[in-house]
Design an enzyme around this catalytic site. Structure first.
Site, PDB file in Angstrom:
ATOM      1  N   TYR A 150       0.828  -1.204   0.000  1.00 25.62           N
ATOM      2  CA  TYR A 150       0.000   0.000   0.000  1.00 25.62           C
ATOM      3  C   TYR A 150       0.871   1.267   0.000  1.00 25.62           C
ATOM      4  O   TYR A 150       0.906   2.001  -0.973  1.00 25.62           O
ATOM      5  CB  TYR A 150      -0.905   0.054   1.234  1.00 25.62           C
ATOM      6  CG  TYR A 150      -1.948  -1.033   1.381  1.00 25.62           C
ATOM      7  CD1 TYR A 150      -2.334  -1.847   0.313  1.00 25.62           C
ATOM      8  CD2 TYR A 150      -2.568  -1.231   2.613  1.00 25.62           C
ATOM      9  CE1 TYR A 150      -3.305  -2.823   0.481  1.00 25.62           C
ATOM     10  CE2 TYR A 150      -3.547  -2.198   2.783  1.00 25.62           C
ATOM     11  CZ  TYR A 150      -3.909  -2.999   1.722  1.00 25.62           C
ATOM     12  OH  TYR A 150      -4.865  -3.946   1.899  1.00 25.62           O
ATOM     13  N   SER A 151       1.539   1.517   1.152  1.00 22.37           N
ATOM     14  CA  SER A 151       2.247   2.791   1.343  1.00 22.37           C
ATOM     15  C   SER A 151       3.395   2.940   0.353  1.00 22.37           C
ATOM     16  O   SER A 151       3.996   1.962  -0.074  1.00 22.37           O
ATOM     17  CB  SER A 151       2.831   2.859   2.753  1.00 22.37           C
ATOM     18  OG  SER A 151       1.814   2.908   3.694  1.00 22.37           O
ATOM     19  N   SER A 197       5.559  -5.794   5.705  1.00 24.48           N
ATOM     20  CA  SER A 197       5.999  -6.933   6.507  1.00 24.48           C
ATOM     21  C   SER A 197       5.901  -8.197   5.661  1.00 24.48           C
ATOM     22  O   SER A 197       5.017  -8.302   4.821  1.00 24.48           O
ATOM     23  CB  SER A 197       5.108  -7.113   7.733  1.00 24.48           C
ATOM     24  OG  SER A 197       4.994  -5.902   8.432  1.00 24.48           O
ATOM     25  N   GLU A 242      -8.805  -5.203   8.224  1.00 21.48           N
ATOM     26  CA  GLU A 242      -7.544  -5.082   8.948  1.00 21.48           C
ATOM     27  C   GLU A 242      -7.744  -4.398  10.298  1.00 21.48           C
ATOM     28  O   GLU A 242      -7.264  -4.865  11.325  1.00 21.48           O
ATOM     29  CB  GLU A 242      -6.551  -4.290   8.083  1.00 21.48           C
ATOM     30  CG  GLU A 242      -5.137  -4.320   8.623  1.00 21.48           C
ATOM     31  CD  GLU A 242      -4.160  -3.567   7.723  1.00 21.48           C
ATOM     32  OE1 GLU A 242      -4.509  -3.318   6.552  1.00 21.48           O
ATOM     33  OE2 GLU A 242      -3.072  -3.253   8.201  1.00 21.48           O
TER      34      GLU A 242
END
Lengths: 369, 389
Positions: B112-113, B145, B228
């Protein structure tokens, strides 16, 4: 205190909310707070009929028979309306003290009048230093024939100037005991104290050999502490409810006040303050309700819960009320805007039954530190 | 009906559960059994391994599993990857991956980021272009991660540069094990490496790995984020060494006692104040759960993360204050200093990660309190015209 069920407590809360909405608005508060008595006797009777004044008094003694949980819920409404009057002093602290003594004859004699609102009782506990500990008691009692006489000073007495009945904590050779005194008796003077919160009434009582009757039952200071715990939980509910209300008012204003062509609540500078205050307001509600549940269940660790509420709710309300004025801007700097009425109550409540630093210390002790 | 279901779960568990898995293979074998018996996703349609049960009945199954400590059920609530795939995936991708995911056979990560799209995620600039029946991706992702072990990454990339920022994004399952994907560990301020940077250079994604329609990626992402958040809970980490744990009293009190500072009245005030933050958050959380159980949504849920930020920063500050100059030290000889210093730095994991405290305050202000949104100058512009660095 047996307590009433959750459904009943919620139904009572809703009834109370309707009565307060109809009879205890801001205009009424402003009118009443400038009268000497500081409350409206007609509304007081209505509240007594509803069952609010005798909420924690057992049914056998003319009360509603509710416990701390229902009391706390009701006090959230009382706080939201900034209801002025002797509820906390008479209906909670004084009634709680009589009940905590556990002497059936005394309870049967004194509680019905308190519960139905016809008699206003005031508990005189701390001295001019305002320390709510055993050492803070500044009245001495000495035996005098078959009775007792009281000498010394009690201060911060809630609605002492309106009282028909005084319950006085005084030092004897065997420790603190609780005495009953007549406020009109010779040998005592009740003096109203000028109070920063105009909707509150506090008095100082100077005893110079006033006649008094010693009340039996549980040891005096233990009874006083039990009553103070109950009053603390009630005040925590008041603070939580008032904090939530003043935050609601402020958020509403931020939605409608336009500057720079947009509602000020769209600016992060304001929005972030509101978000932080919501955390304070909700935490206060959690703390107050938790303390009420702990007290009702006489849970182990109730002391920690009460003192946690003691500082968390006081500081949350004070923070919300203070920040609300800043968020409103100039309008809330005027006398006619209600924000300062909340700040005044918040600042009074912070000191009334022990300052936050004292509650923090007691909280830590209750946690074993 | 519910009694029959309860009996059925109990009987099945009694026949199959033999205790916690000894190794990963055994854990997988257990999950496979749970999936085969249709306990993994009871709320899901029958077609995808579920039972199409209402929530209340699925909770019965979860309660029976939880009573034994048996894992594997409730994935229709907690498995964010599988739920996102079920909701938006193509038939082909679902057939290929869904059951394998439920069996724990598909390690996943989140892409995402980006270095220039953090709080403003919709400003992302990773590019996906359709070429010869597949998608070609170029860009950089960060804070990922498990990137090195993942088989797929859930990727948001820009596919339309003429649409406004939220409307030109698409959502993919990006295969991670290919030459166009390079994973580099990222060293954090704590010295640990729990995250990675991921460099995508002509990485290839099959057509069928697109979730939703091109340009609908933002909506897919919102669903994934909701799953999430719902499982994030209060997974804050404690001290690294475990010193001062297990004495039965709050670790901060134990530390102050051990350091001989418990009699300091100034410190005691600070201690009570900081302990109260954690106590109040626990009360708020309990109240939120009670509200939810009664079917009322609670403003408290969204306050938890903000509250936890303050708790972690304040606890770390107080730990440091208790230790005083000892907090200058580092290394295994100084576990108390290690804890204080690690917790001080790691507190930012919560106050920045998953939405900074400032973004969280916006969310609370707008979604809970109903305050108007901040005007966004780039919201309706074609993305090409949006200012970048």
């Amino acid at each position: 205190m047996a307590g009433i069920g959750r459904e009943e407590a919620l139904a009572f809360r809703d009834q109370l909310r309707r009565l307060l909405a109809a009879r205890a608005g801001e205009a009424e508060l402003r009118r009443v707070m400038e009268t000497p008595a500081g409350y409206d006797p007609t509304l007081w009777r209505q509240l007594a009929e509803l069952g609010l004044v005798g909420l924690v008094v057992e049914a056998a003694h003319g009360g509603t028979g509710a416990g701390p949980v229902a009391l706390e819920l009701a006090m959230e409404e009382v706080g939201a309306a900034l209801l002025p009057g002797p509820l906390l002093g008479s209906g909670v602290l004084a009634a709680g003290l009589v009940a905590a003594l556990g002497d059936e004859a005394t309870a049967a004699r004194l509680l019905p009048g308190i519960a139905d609102g016809s008699r206003i009782a005031a508990a005189a506990i701390t001295g001019p230093a305002g320390s709510w500990t055993e050492a803070g008691v500044a009245v001495e009692a000495v035996p005098d024939g078959g009775g007792w006489t009281l000498s010394g000073t009690a201060s911060f007495v809630l609605h002492g100037q309106n009282a028909d009945l005084l319950l006085v904590a005084a030092r004897t050779a065997e420790g603190i005991a609780v005495f009953e005194a007549d406020p009109r008796a010779a040998g005592l003077v009740v003096a109203a104290l000028p109070c920063f919160d105009h909707s509150l009434r506090i008095a100082e009582i100077r005893f110079t050999g006033a006649p008094a009757r010693r009340l039996g039952g549980r040891p005096g200071w233990a009874a006083v502490e039990a009553a103070l715990d109950l009053a603390q939980v009630a005040m925590a509910g008041e603070q939580a409810g008032a904090g939530r209300r003043v935050l609601e008012m402020t958020v509403e204003y931020a939605k409608t006040r336009i500057q720079f062509g947009r509602p000020i609540g769209s600016f992060q500078a304001i929005k972030h303050m509101a978000a932080d205050l919501l955390l304070e307001a909700e935490s206060a509600i959690s703390a107050a309700r938790h303390a009420a549940e702990a007290l009702e269940g006489r849970a182990v660790g109730a002391g920690a819960a009460v003192h946690l509420a003691g500082f968390a709710c006081a500081e949350a309300f004070a923070t919300i009320a203070a920040t609300a004025i800043q968020m409103h801007g100039g309008i809330a700097f005027t006398w006619d805007h209600p924000a300062h009425l909340y700040l005044r109550r918040a600042r009074a409540d912070v000191q009334l039954l022990g300052a936050p630093a004292w509650h923090r210390e007691r909280y830590l002790q209750a946690l074993g530190a | 009906m519910t009694d029959a279901l309860r009996d059925e779960v109990r009987a099945w568990l009694a026949a199959h559960w033999t205790g916690p898995a000894a190794d990963e293979a055994a854990a997988r074998a257990w999950l496979a059994k749970v999936v085969e018996a249709r306990w993994a996703v009871p709320r899901w349609p029958v077609e995808w391994g579920g039972r199409a049960l209402p929530d209340a009945e699925a909770r019965i199954i979860e309660a029976e599993f939880a009573a034994l400590g048996a894992p594997g059920t409730g994935q229709d609530r907690t498995n964010l990857y599988a739920n996102t795939l079920l909701a938006f995936g193509t038939q082909a991708l679902k057939e290929r991956l869904l059951l394998r995911m439920l069996r724990g056979e598909v390690p996943m990560c989140l892409l995402y980021s980006e270095p220039n799209a953090g709080s403003d995620l919709a400003g992302l600039r990773c590019r996906a272009e359709r070429r010869d029946g597949q998608w070609v991706v170029n860009g950089q992702k960060v804070w990922t991660s498990y990137a090195a072990v993942a088989e797929y990454g859930m990727l948001v990339a820009r596919t339309d540069w003429d649409a406004p920022k939220h409307r030109g994004i698409s959502f993919f399952f990006c295969p991670m094990r290919q030459p166009g994907v390079e994973v580099r560990p990222l060293r954090q301020i704590t010295g640990e490496s729990r995250f990675n940077e991921v460099f995508l250079t002509d990485a290839l994604i099959p057509e069928e790995n697109l979730l939703g329609q091109p340009g609908q990626g933002w909506a897919v992402l919102q669903t994934a984020l909701a799953y999430e958040r719902s499982v994030m809970g209060e997974a804050a980490r404690g001290p690294r060494s475990g010193v001062a744990e297990g004495t039965g009293e709050p670790p901060l009190i134990a530390l102050a006692r051990e350091a001989g500072r418990l009699g300091d009245p100034v410190l005691r005030q600070d201690l009570a104040r900081v302990l109260a933050y954690r106590a109040l958050n626990a009360l708020n959380t309990a109240r939120a759960k009670a509200d939810l159980a009664q079917g009322t949504s609670s403003p408290l849920m969204s306050l938890g993360k903000l509250a936890m930020s303050r708790i972690l920063h304040e606890e770390a500050r107080l730990r440091t204050a208790i230790l005083g100059p000892e907090s200058l030290f580092e290394g295994p000889e100084h576990p108390r200093a290690e804890d204080a210093n690690f917790l001080t730095l790691n507190a930012y994991f919560t106050s920045i990660g998953g939405g900074t405290d400032q973004i969280q305050r916006n969310i609370i202000g707008e979604r809970v309190l109903g305050l108007p949104r901040e005007p966004e100058v780039d919201r309706d512009l074609p993305f090409r015209q949006v200012r970048s660095q």
